[in-house]
Motif scaffolding. Structure first.
Motif, mmCIF file in Angstrom:
data_model
loop_
_atom_site.group_PDB
_atom_site.id
_atom_site.type_symbol
_atom_site.label_atom_id
_atom_site.label_comp_id
_atom_site.label_asym_id
_atom_site.label_seq_id
_atom_site.Cartn_x
_atom_site.Cartn_y
_atom_site.Cartn_z
ATOM 1 N N MET A 1 0.895 -1.218 0.027
ATOM 2 C CA MET A 1 0.114 -0.260 -0.042
ATOM 3 C C MET A 1 0.705 1.193 0.170
ATOM 4 O O MET A 1 1.963 1.172 0.533
ATOM 5 N N THR A 2 0.416 2.310 -0.601
ATOM 6 C CA THR A 2 1.032 3.522 -0.824
ATOM 7 C C THR A 2 0.588 4.618 0.191
ATOM 8 O O THR A 2 -0.519 4.838 0.459
ATOM 9 N N ALA A 3 1.590 5.401 0.906
ATOM 10 C CA ALA A 3 1.136 6.250 1.908
ATOM 11 C C ALA A 3 1.911 7.606 1.218
ATOM 12 O O ALA A 3 2.857 7.811 0.749
ATOM 13 N N THR A 4 1.003 8.839 1.120
ATOM 14 C CA THR A 4 1.685 10.386 0.760
ATOM 15 C C THR A 4 0.994 11.344 1.420
ATOM 16 O O THR A 4 0.031 11.180 2.159
ATOM 17 N N ALA B 1 8.277 10.331 10.944
ATOM 18 C CA ALA B 1 8.207 9.794 12.006
ATOM 19 C C ALA B 1 6.853 8.862 12.280
ATOM 20 O O ALA B 1 6.767 7.902 12.644
ATOM 21 N N ASP B 2 5.739 9.588 11.696
ATOM 22 C CA ASP B 2 4.278 8.947 11.774
ATOM 23 C C ASP B 2 4.329 7.705 10.940
ATOM 24 O O ASP B 2 3.669 6.609 10.982
ATOM 25 N N TRP B 3 5.102 7.434 9.978
ATOM 26 C CA TRP B 3 5.541 6.318 8.992
ATOM 27 C C TRP B 3 6.343 5.116 9.836
ATOM 28 O O TRP B 3 6.709 4.436 9.179
ATOM 29 N N VAL C 1 5.442 20.304 -1.792
ATOM 30 C CA VAL C 1 6.335 19.412 -1.226
ATOM 31 C C VAL C 1 5.526 18.173 -0.962
ATOM 32 O O VAL C 1 4.303 17.824 -0.420
ATOM 33 N N ALA C 2 5.939 17.045 -1.498
ATOM 34 C CA ALA C 2 5.285 15.627 -1.590
ATOM 35 C C ALA C 2 6.235 14.443 -1.151
ATOM 36 O O ALA C 2 7.326 14.404 -1.695
ATOM 37 N N LEU C 3 5.751 13.698 -0.140
ATOM 38 C CA LEU C 3 6.304 12.383 0.362
ATOM 39 C C LEU C 3 5.650 11.224 -0.185
ATOM 40 O O LEU C 3 4.461 11.354 0.097
ATOM 41 N N THR C 4 6.256 10.309 -0.763
ATOM 42 C CA THR C 4 5.309 9.199 -1.121
ATOM 43 C C THR C 4 6.136 7.933 -0.654
ATOM 44 O O THR C 4 7.294 7.502 -1.172
ATOM 45 N N LEU C 5 5.571 6.939 0.128
ATOM 46 C CA LEU C 5 6.180 5.920 0.558
ATOM 47 C C LEU C 5 5.456 4.670 -0.071
ATOM 48 O O LEU C 5 4.366 4.467 0.192
ATOM 49 N N ASP C 6 6.169 4.005 -0.914
ATOM 50 C CA ASP C 6 5.649 2.852 -1.750
ATOM 51 C C ASP C 6 6.608 1.683 -1.656
ATOM 52 O O ASP C 6 7.633 1.493 -2.167
ATOM 53 N N GLY C 7 6.196 0.936 -0.767
ATOM 54 C CA GLY C 7 6.973 -0.588 -0.503
ATOM 55 C C GLY C 7 8.229 0.089 0.000
ATOM 56 O O GLY C 7 8.388 0.729 0.963
ATOM 57 N N PRO C 8 9.466 -0.455 -0.539
ATOM 58 C CA PRO C 8 10.790 -0.161 -0.197
ATOM 59 C C PRO C 8 11.252 1.300 -0.579
ATOM 60 O O PRO C 8 12.451 1.508 -0.510
ATOM 61 N N GLU C 9 10.210 1.944 -1.350
ATOM 62 C CA GLU C 9 10.756 3.342 -1.861
ATOM 63 C C GLU C 9 10.244 4.544 -1.243
ATOM 64 O O GLU C 9 8.982 4.293 -1.122
ATOM 65 N N LEU C 10 10.971 5.332 -0.877
ATOM 66 C CA LEU C 10 10.459 6.655 -0.374
ATOM 67 C C LEU C 10 10.734 7.622 -1.697
ATOM 68 O O LEU C 10 12.136 8.137 -1.914
ATOM 69 N N THR D 1 14.252 -1.173 12.252
ATOM 70 C CA THR D 1 12.857 -0.300 12.436
ATOM 71 C C THR D 1 11.634 -1.003 11.814
ATOM 72 O O THR D 1 11.670 -1.448 10.903
ATOM 73 N N HIS D 2 10.665 -0.631 12.363
ATOM 74 C CA HIS D 2 9.227 -1.309 12.063
ATOM 75 C C HIS D 2 8.599 -0.298 11.295
ATOM 76 O O HIS D 2 8.381 0.853 11.919
ATOM 77 N N VAL D 3 8.185 -0.496 10.030
ATOM 78 C CA VAL D 3 7.266 0.379 9.247
ATOM 79 C C VAL D 3 5.874 -0.302 9.675
ATOM 80 O O VAL D 3 5.443 -1.439 9.326
ATOM 81 N N PRO D 4 4.734 0.653 9.934
ATOM 82 C CA PRO D 4 3.651 0.215 10.243
ATOM 83 C C PRO D 4 2.843 -0.476 9.279
ATOM 84 O O PRO D 4 2.911 -0.117 7.921
ATOM 85 N N ALA D 5 2.144 -1.431 9.527
ATOM 86 C CA ALA D 5 1.518 -2.179 8.702
ATOM 87 C C ALA D 5 0.334 -1.362 8.045
ATOM 88 O O ALA D 5 -0.030 -0.389 8.587
ATOM 89 N N GLY D 6 0.075 -1.754 6.739
ATOM 90 C CA GLY D 6 -0.893 -0.684 5.660
ATOM 91 C C GLY D 6 -0.296 0.158 5.263
ATOM 92 O O GLY D 6 -1.086 1.172 4.586
ATOM 93 N N LEU D 7 1.177 0.508 5.333
ATOM 94 C CA LEU D 7 1.698 1.707 4.530
ATOM 95 C C LEU D 7 2.208 0.965 3.098
ATOM 96 O O LEU D 7 2.624 -0.078 2.739
#
Length: 141
Positions: A1-4, A28-30, A64-73, A135-141
């Motif tokens: 899942m992608t978070a932006t 930090a939220d991620w 400014v946009a930040l997108t976390l998509d699997g192993p890439e930011l 470091t743990h990346v929260p599930a669902g991201l």
């Protein structure tokens, strides 16, 4: 899942610290902290500062946009001056500025720019998985 996380700031130097704070909070939220968060925040600082300093469009905003998509930011900084393409600069040791893109190139896996219809976007890509040791990346991201 992608978070932006996307936000805009006025094209003024005094708003650069607010952009840094918002980037740091989103990371930090991620669950992204430590060395990777420092690298992304410093890169964002350099790209936002460049956009603010070099955009010739008056009364502009910088996105400014930040997108976390699997192993890439992916970090993207967009401003409405599409004709001013970023170019790395070889700074003399005595110069106080001109190293921003070199810093980003040293911290990110890759960086570049692309033209949009009425803007340009400068981006930097980071690999999350390799830098988040333990470091743990929260599930669902």
């Amino acid at each position: 899942m992608t978070a932006t996380q996307t936000f805009r700031i006025p094209k003024r130097r005094r708003h650069v610290p607010a952009a840094r704070q918002r980037i740091r909070k989103a990371l930090a939220d991620w669950g992204i902290t430590g060395e990777l968060a420092d690298a992304v925040t410093l890169s964002a600082n350099e790209l936002v500062t460049n956009a603010v300093a070099h955009c010739r469009t008056s009364c502009a905003e910088v996105e400014v946009a930040l997108t976390l998509d699997g192993p890439e930011l992916l970090l993207e900084v967009t401003d409405p001056d599409r004709d001013r393409i970023p170019r790395p600069h070889d700074s003399d040791p005595d110069e106080e500025c001109g190293r921003g893109l070199a810093i980003v190139a040293g911290l990110a896996e890759a960086w570049g720019h692309r033209e949009k219809t009425y803007a340009k976007c400068v981006w930097a890509r980071f690999t999350v998985a390799e830098r988040l040791e333990g470091t743990h990346v929260p599930a669902g991201l």
